[in-house]
Structures are given as structure tokens and as C-alpha cells.
Design a protein around this motif. Structure first.
Motif, mmCIF file in Angstrom:
data_model
loop_
_atom_site.group_PDB
_atom_site.id
_atom_site.type_symbol
_atom_site.label_atom_id
_atom_site.label_comp_id
_atom_site.label_asym_id
_atom_site.label_seq_id
_atom_site.Cartn_x
_atom_site.Cartn_y
_atom_site.Cartn_z
ATOM 1 N N THR A 19 0.775 -1.127 -0.104
ATOM 2 C CA THR A 19 0.056 0.124 0.020
ATOM 3 C C THR A 19 0.719 1.269 0.086
ATOM 4 N N ILE A 20 0.684 2.091 -0.966
ATOM 5 C CA ILE A 20 1.368 3.604 -0.906
ATOM 6 C C ILE A 20 0.691 4.482 -0.234
ATOM 7 N N SER A 21 1.378 5.054 0.764
ATOM 8 C CA SER A 21 0.590 6.113 1.451
ATOM 9 C C SER A 21 1.897 7.326 2.131
ATOM 10 N N SER A 22 2.636 7.589 1.282
ATOM 11 C CA SER A 22 3.999 8.356 1.930
ATOM 12 C C SER A 22 3.239 9.496 2.367
ATOM 13 N N MET A 23 2.305 10.500 1.902
ATOM 14 C CA MET A 23 1.650 11.675 2.602
ATOM 15 C C MET A 23 0.311 11.657 2.189
#
Length: 301
Positions: A19-23
Motif C-alpha cells: 500500500t502506497i501512503s507516503s503522505m
């Protein structure tokens, strides 16, 4: 490959199984205010902002896209355009539900009502129509990142709604709940007023260490639950001002301790929704994950 489902339904954004959730970019209560939404997106996407805070990889909308403002069609179109490049996680606001269900909420001008009456099926397809006749989701839960997102409050309506509530039952839903200003909980025609202790207790059943994100009341707030005690921390945050993308941004930074719980309420996103409560300038927030912190922003011309 990237995978995501329709807005206002459950939505995933994955690269393989990661899951991508850097910002995250977070806003609430846009209230059909296109200028405010454009300002928020433009500011958070600007080179100056990205250089200092990073770039957002997804958007969390805490509800009330509709009513009071006069550009509902354009706001919905803007978000449909944005979801081509970003996953958008949304919850229903009380004004969204009121409009879609034909229930009068409050304080929309004739010009606003006229603009909303012109919304077509394609415009409103942004909102998921559930099988039971309701619309969208009352909450968005991200257990991986410890987020419990609602418009008003996280209490389970089944636990607080009286059996004889009848036509008032919808005012106990999560998109009508609000943090009480008193030392007790009560119901009014503005919704169910809950204590922070109840909110932390309810969400703690889903996520051990969490951040409750909400809007609805148009005023920023922040509380922390640590070691069995709840403290108000918003008044202790030191505001910082800087000029970015032609606007003076006032920011307040909340460092997230990994063993604490937080309730963070965003301010009014769209000044068109101003109704004598809160501040009539755009508000938004970002969530950074390394290190983990929430930053609240106010944009002043």
C-alpha cells in the motif's frame, strides 16, 4: 498494477501487495466552494510546498462537499479529475446525505439551491449509491496507518440511537455526531454530542493506536489519549507562518507518538460553508509518515 474502486466506496491503491501512503492530503467541509478546493490543491501541489513537506500520494475527504456554496458541479468534476491521478477516500457529510436524501439541513442560499438543483445523474455518480438506499460510507478505516476517518464522530449509531428515535435516527449517525463542548453527552437537532473518552474507547476496539480524523464543526481541535488520560493539545500548538504559492500559510504541527491515540478535527475547507462558526478561510491538513505527524494548515490571502 494500480488498483482502486469508486469514490465513496472502499478504495485500495496498491502496487503489488504494498500500500502506497507516503503522505496524505486531508480536507473537510468544502461546501461547493470551487475556489477553496482549487487553492488547497494548488498550494499542496506547488513546488515550494512539495520541497518543504513532500508530495501527497492520496486524498482523504472528510465530507460535506455539497450545499451552501454555488459550484457543486464544478467541485465534483474537479474531484473526478483528481481521482485519475490519486486514490480518493471519502466519507459522507451530513450536508451530502441531506441533499442526496432530500432532507433539508440548513443555510443554503437561493443561488446555492439553484446550482444544486441542476446537478445531474452523471454529476452525482461521484457518490456511491448503496443497496439499502443510503449513500456512501460513514467511515473510512485504514488499520495499516492507524486512521479512523469520519465526518462528525466515530461512535457506533446502534449503541446510542434510542429505539423510539424514528425520524430522528439519522441525526445519531457518524456524519452528524459532534465533539461535545460540555462535560457530558447529549442529543440535539444538531446531532449527538459525544465525549472524547467515548470516541477513543470506540475506535480502540478497531485500532490499538489510532488517529481519529473528523471535520463537521468547522473549527480545528486536537486531543491526545495517553496513559489513560485525555489532554487537549490544540491550544498548546505553536503556529508558524510562511508564504507559499502566493498565500500566507499558518501551520500547526502535531507529532504522533506511536503509543498514543489522537482526535484531530479539521477546520472549514470551503469558506462558502461559513455560517458564523469557525474561521472563513480555507483549512486543510497533511499526514506525514516518516516520521509520523499531522500538520494543520490555514491559508490566508
Amino acid at each position: 498494477m494500480y488498483m482502486h474502486k469508486s469514490v465513496y466506496g472502499t478504495k485500495n491503491f496498491k502496487l503489488g501487495q504494498k500500500t502506497i501512503s507516503s503522505m496524505d492530503l486531508v480536507f473537510s467541509d468544502i461546501h461547493a466552494d470551487l475556489n477553496a478546493l482549487d487553492l488547497i490543491i494548488k498550494t499542496a501541489s506547488s513546488d515550494e510546498f512539495v520541497k518543504k513537506y513532500g508530495s501527497f500520494s492520496r486524498i482523504i475527504n472528510l465530507g460535506d462537499l455539497l450545499e451552501r456554496g454555488i459550484y457543486p458541479k464544478e467541485v465534483l468534476a474537479k474531484l473526478r479529475s483528481l481521482e485519475k491521478n490519486y486514490p480518493i477516500f471519502s466519507v459522507m457529510g451530513n450536508h451530502d446525505e441531506g441533499f442526496l436524501s432530500g432532507k433539508k439541513v440548513s443555510a443554503s442560499s437561493l443561488e446555492s439551491m439553484d446550482a444544486h438543483e441542476k446537478l445531474g445523474v452523471e454529476d452525482l455518480s461521484f457518490f456511491k449509491h448503496n443497496k439499502d438506499g443510503t449513500f456512501g460510507n460513514q467511515e473510512f478505516i485504514d488499520t495499516k496507518n492507524g486512521l479512523f476517518c469520519v465526518h462528525g464522530g466515530p461512535l457506533d449509531p446502534m449503541k446510542i440511537t434510542p429505539k423510539n428515535a424514528d425520524g430522528e435516527a439519522w441525526l445519531y449517525q457518524r456524519n452528524w455526531q459532534r465533539l461535545t463542548d460540555e462535560g457530558f453527552e447529549f442529543f440535539s437537532y444538531h446531532g449527538y454530542h459525544y465525549k472524547a473518552s467515548s470516541a477513543f474507547g470506540e475506535v480502540g476496539r478497531h485500532i490499538k493506536n489510532h488517529i481519529i480524523l473528523c471535520g463537521h464543526q468547522h473549527m480545528e481541535a486536537a486531543l491526545v489519549h495517553q496513559g489513560g488520560k485525555i489532554q487537549e493539545i490544540y491550544s498548546k500548538l505553536e503556529p508558524k507562518k510562511e508564504k507559499i504559492s502566493g498565500y500566507v500559510l499558518e501551520s500547526k504541527e502535531i507529532d504522533i507518538h506511536p503509543t498514543s491515540d489522537y482526535l484531530i478535527r479539521l477546520g472549514l475547507g470551503g469558506p462558502a460553508g461559513y455560517y458564523g462558526v469557525g474561521s472563513s478561510v480555507p483549512h486543510f491538513a497533511i499526514i506525514q509518515y516518516d516520521p509520523k505527524k499531522v500538520m494543520l494548515f490555514t491559508a490566508n490571502p
